[in-house]
Design a protein around this motif. Structure first.
Motif, PDB file in Angstrom:
ATOM      1  N   VAL A  97       0.831  -1.212   0.000  1.00 19.08           N
ATOM      2  CA  VAL A  97       0.000   0.000   0.000  1.00 19.08           C
ATOM      3  C   VAL A  97       0.860   1.255   0.000  1.00 19.08           C
ATOM      4  N   GLU A  98       1.972   1.235   0.709  1.00 13.15           N
ATOM      5  CA  GLU A  98       2.844   2.408   0.699  1.00 13.15           C
ATOM      6  C   GLU A  98       3.428   2.638  -0.689  1.00 13.15           C
ATOM      7  N   ARG A  99       3.719   1.564  -1.381  1.00 12.93           N
ATOM      8  CA  ARG A  99       4.242   1.706  -2.749  1.00 12.93           C
ATOM      9  C   ARG A  99       3.182   2.282  -3.670  1.00 12.93           C
ATOM     10  N   VAL A 100       1.952   1.790  -3.531  1.00 11.41           N
ATOM     11  CA  VAL A 100       0.852   2.325  -4.344  1.00 11.41           C
ATOM     12  C   VAL A 100       0.578   3.778  -3.984  1.00 11.41           C
TER      13      VAL A 100
ATOM     14  N   ALA B  24      -8.347   9.912 -10.550  1.00 11.59           N
ATOM     15  CA  ALA B  24      -9.464   9.042 -10.173  1.00 11.59           C
ATOM     16  C   ALA B  24      -9.006   7.596 -10.125  1.00 11.59           C
ATOM     17  N   LEU B  25      -9.688   6.812  -9.285  1.00  7.36           N
ATOM     18  CA  LEU B  25      -9.310   5.428  -9.034  1.00  7.36           C
ATOM     19  C   LEU B  25     -10.477   4.508  -9.355  1.00  7.36           C
ATOM     20  N   VAL B  26     -10.194   3.413 -10.063  1.00  9.97           N
ATOM     21  CA  VAL B  26     -11.165   2.353 -10.308  1.00  9.97           C
ATOM     22  C   VAL B  26     -10.671   1.108  -9.576  1.00  9.97           C
ATOM     23  N   VAL B  27     -11.510   0.517  -8.739  1.00  9.38           N
ATOM     24  CA  VAL B  27     -11.087  -0.610  -7.908  1.00  9.38           C
ATOM     25  C   VAL B  27     -11.973  -1.817  -8.187  1.00  9.38           C
ATOM     26  N   GLY B  28     -11.351  -2.945  -8.550  1.00  4.64           N
ATOM     27  CA  GLY B  28     -12.091  -4.188  -8.602  1.00  4.64           C
ATOM     28  C   GLY B  28     -11.974  -5.066  -9.819  1.00  4.64           C
ATOM     29  N   PRO B  29     -11.817  -4.532 -11.048  1.00  4.27           N
ATOM     30  CA  PRO B  29     -11.847  -5.416 -12.224  1.00  4.27           C
ATOM     31  C   PRO B  29     -10.754  -6.491 -12.176  1.00  4.27           C
ATOM     32  N   GLY B  30     -11.164  -7.757 -12.178  1.00  7.94           N
ATOM     33  CA  GLY B  30     -10.209  -8.859 -12.182  1.00  7.94           C
ATOM     34  C   GLY B  30      -9.402  -9.007 -10.916  1.00  7.94           C
TER      35      GLY B  30
ATOM     36  N   MET C  59      -7.242  -0.920   1.856  1.00 12.03           N
ATOM     37  CA  MET C  59      -6.309   0.083   2.372  1.00 12.03           C
ATOM     38  C   MET C  59      -6.024   1.160   1.325  1.00 12.03           C
ATOM     39  N   ILE C  60      -5.978   0.772   0.060  1.00 14.78           N
ATOM     40  CA  ILE C  60      -5.774   1.747  -1.012  1.00 14.78           C
ATOM     41  C   ILE C  60      -6.975   2.691  -1.108  1.00 14.78           C
ATOM     42  N   ILE C  61      -8.175   2.147  -0.938  1.00  9.61           N
ATOM     43  CA  ILE C  61      -9.372   2.993  -0.919  1.00  9.61           C
ATOM     44  C   ILE C  61      -9.267   4.023   0.199  1.00  9.61           C
ATOM     45  N   GLU C  62      -8.811   3.606   1.362  1.00  5.41           N
ATOM     46  CA  GLU C  62      -8.647   4.548   2.473  1.00  5.41           C
ATOM     47  C   GLU C  62      -7.649   5.646   2.125  1.00  5.41           C
ATOM     48  N   LYS C  63      -6.553   5.279   1.483  1.00  7.92           N
ATOM     49  CA  LYS C  63      -5.556   6.285   1.068  1.00  7.92           C
ATOM     50  C   LYS C  63      -6.161   7.268   0.066  1.00  7.92           C
ATOM     51  N   ALA C  64      -6.963   6.743  -0.860  1.00 10.22           N
ATOM     52  CA  ALA C  64      -7.600   7.606  -1.851  1.00 10.22           C
ATOM     53  C   ALA C  64      -8.589   8.557  -1.191  1.00 10.22           C
ATOM     54  N   LYS C  65      -9.331   8.067  -0.214  1.00  5.59           N
ATOM     55  CA  LYS C  65     -10.282   8.922   0.497  1.00  5.59           C
ATOM     56  C   LYS C  65      -9.564  10.061   1.211  1.00  5.59           C
ATOM     57  N   GLU C  66      -8.394   9.793   1.744  1.00  4.55           N
ATOM     58  CA  GLU C  66      -7.629  10.853   2.409  1.00  4.55           C
ATOM     59  C   GLU C  66      -7.308  11.998   1.457  1.00  4.55           C
ATOM     60  N   ARG C  67      -7.228  11.690   0.161  1.00  2.00           N
ATOM     61  CA  ARG C  67      -6.922  12.694  -0.847  1.00  2.00           C
ATOM     62  C   ARG C  67      -8.190  13.229  -1.521  1.00  2.00           C
ATOM     63  N   ASP C  68      -9.361  12.830  -1.030  1.00  2.00           N
ATOM     64  CA  ASP C  68     -10.636  13.213  -1.640  1.00  2.00           C
ATOM     65  C   ASP C  68     -10.656  12.833  -3.118  1.00  2.00           C
ATOM     66  N   MET C  69     -10.125  11.671  -3.430  1.00  2.68           N
ATOM     67  CA  MET C  69     -10.028  11.217  -4.815  1.00  2.68           C
ATOM     68  C   MET C  69     -11.307  10.498  -5.229  1.00  2.68           C
ATOM     69  N   PRO C  70     -11.821  10.758  -6.421  1.00  2.00           N
ATOM     70  CA  PRO C  70     -12.976  10.006  -6.901  1.00  2.00           C
ATOM     71  C   PRO C  70     -12.641   8.523  -7.030  1.00  2.00           C
ATOM     72  N   ILE C  71     -13.601   7.673  -6.648  1.00  2.00           N
ATOM     73  CA  ILE C  71     -13.390   6.227  -6.668  1.00  2.00           C
ATOM     74  C   ILE C  71     -14.583   5.557  -7.341  1.00  2.00           C
ATOM     75  N   VAL C  72     -14.292   4.643  -8.259  1.00  2.00           N
ATOM     76  CA  VAL C  72     -15.302   3.783  -8.866  1.00  2.00           C
ATOM     77  C   VAL C  72     -15.027   2.368  -8.369  1.00  2.00           C
ATOM     78  N   ILE C  73     -16.037   1.724  -7.811  1.00  2.00           N
ATOM     79  CA  ILE C  73     -15.856   0.379  -7.260  1.00  2.00           C
ATOM     80  C   ILE C  73     -16.769  -0.585  -8.004  1.00  2.00           C
ATOM     81  N   ASP C  74     -16.152  -1.635  -8.552  1.00  2.00           N
ATOM     82  CA  ASP C  74     -16.864  -2.574  -9.412  1.00  2.00           C
ATOM     83  C   ASP C  74     -16.393  -3.986  -9.102  1.00  2.00           C
TER      84      ASP C  74
END
Length: 318
Positions: free
Chosen positions: A98-101, A110-116, A129-144
């Motif tokens: 997660v630190e590397r990501v 923007a972040l898309v999480v889930g395909p494959g 954990m990556i979703i949590e990091k993205a939320k800290e940055r107020d980054m848009p997230i698509v979850i599929d």
């Protein structure tokens, strides 16, 4: 403010084709997904962001998926940072991954999480954990796809985060309702979708079906754009990528990277991005089916993203 003409409103999110913009300003997206068994899904999602019009797309995948995904297209930046369970202590390895990501996130809109992604416990843990990091940055997230399993198991992970879109199919929608206490016999589809969004604190929901029901818990939009009659696997991955592009453009819109009047309210951007993404994907599926019929496969749908986008948003300029 009610959205009476969602396509017209969504058009405001689209950056101009202008020499004043430099590389990356028209959208940088990352897809978190891809495992040894599932390499097509993250590719379809990621390449769809570029076919829609985003400038750059990264794929953050499991190490055994990196080579195949790189071979599919040189246009994608592939980072095989994710690891399967069992290599090290779960917590230690997850933190390292997660630190590397997290080092990539400042370069992404923007972040898309889930395909494959698969259901490997460590991959799911890292994705949460990556979703949590993205939320800290107020980054848009698509979850599929497999990313929705995270929300089914832990709705609090995304609850109240209105800068997110969830894209459940029929079965995923039912499981999300079960996880949040929404009773499936309490009303019509649009009412259930609204209730699920409200239960998750205003997260935008796309309830995929014969018609896509889209809601942020307050407003409800129904995408009646016709789709193709061949339901090949992978069209949901295309949708997630198109959504990623529109959500990335929403960041540019809010930051006024290009000149505009700024009439859209912040809480409407996810709703409009969702409607636009559904419209483009469904039309592309229809056009592919008209050309190929029963031989329609997801790779052929990709070729119709651009003409569908043009039909919906740029026909007047053309």
């Amino acid at each position: 403010m009610l959205v009476n003409q969602p396509l017209l409103a969504a058009k405001n999110l689209i950056p101009p084709l202008s020499p004043k913009l430099h590389k990356g300003q028209a959208g940088r997206v990352a897809v978190v997904g891809g495992s040894e068994d599932y390499t097509g899904a993250p590719y379809f999602s990621a390449i769809s962001t570029l076919y829609t019009g985003a400038d750059l797309c990264h794929v953050i995948c499991e190490q055994n998926a990196g080579g195949p995904i790189k071979s599919y297209s040189p246009d994608l930046m592939v980072h095989p940072y994710l690891r399967l369970s069992g290599a090290k202590s779960g917590d230690t390895l997850a933190n390292e991954i997660v630190e590397r990501v997290a080092e990539l996130l400042p370069r992404i809109h923007a972040l898309v999480v889930g395909p494959g992604l698969s259901r490997d416990p460590l991959l799911l843990k890292c994705s949460g954990m990556i979703i949590e990091k993205a939320k800290e940055r107020d980054m848009p997230i698509v979850i599929d796809a497999d990313g929705l399993l995270l929300i089914q198991k832990n709705p609090a992970l995304i609850a109240g985060y209105q800068n997110a879109i969830l894209t459940p199919n029929v079965n995923e929608f039912r499981r999300l309702c079960d996880a949040t206490g929404v009773k499936m016999d309490d009303g019509a589809n649009h009412q259930l979708a609204r209730q699920l969004s409200q239960a998750l604190g205003g997260v935008t929901i796309i309830q995929k079906g014969a018609q896509d029901v889209i809601t942020n818990g307050e407003e409800v939009l129904v995408c009646e754009e016709a789709g193709g009659l061949k339901r090949c696997g992978g069209q949901g991955d295309i949708l997630s990528g198109v959504l990623g592009a529109f959500m990335a453009w929403g960041v540019g819109y809010r930051r006024k990277i290009w000149s505009h009047e700024g009439a859209l309210e912040a809480q409407q951007i996810s709703l409009l991005a969702a409607y636009a993404g559904c419209s483009v994907t469904r039309r592309a599926s229809k056009l592919a089916f008209q050309r190929y019929g029963r031989a329609t496969v997801t790779e052929r749908v990709l070729d119709f993203i651009q003409p569908s986008f043009t039909d919906l948003f740029e026909v007047q300029e053309a």
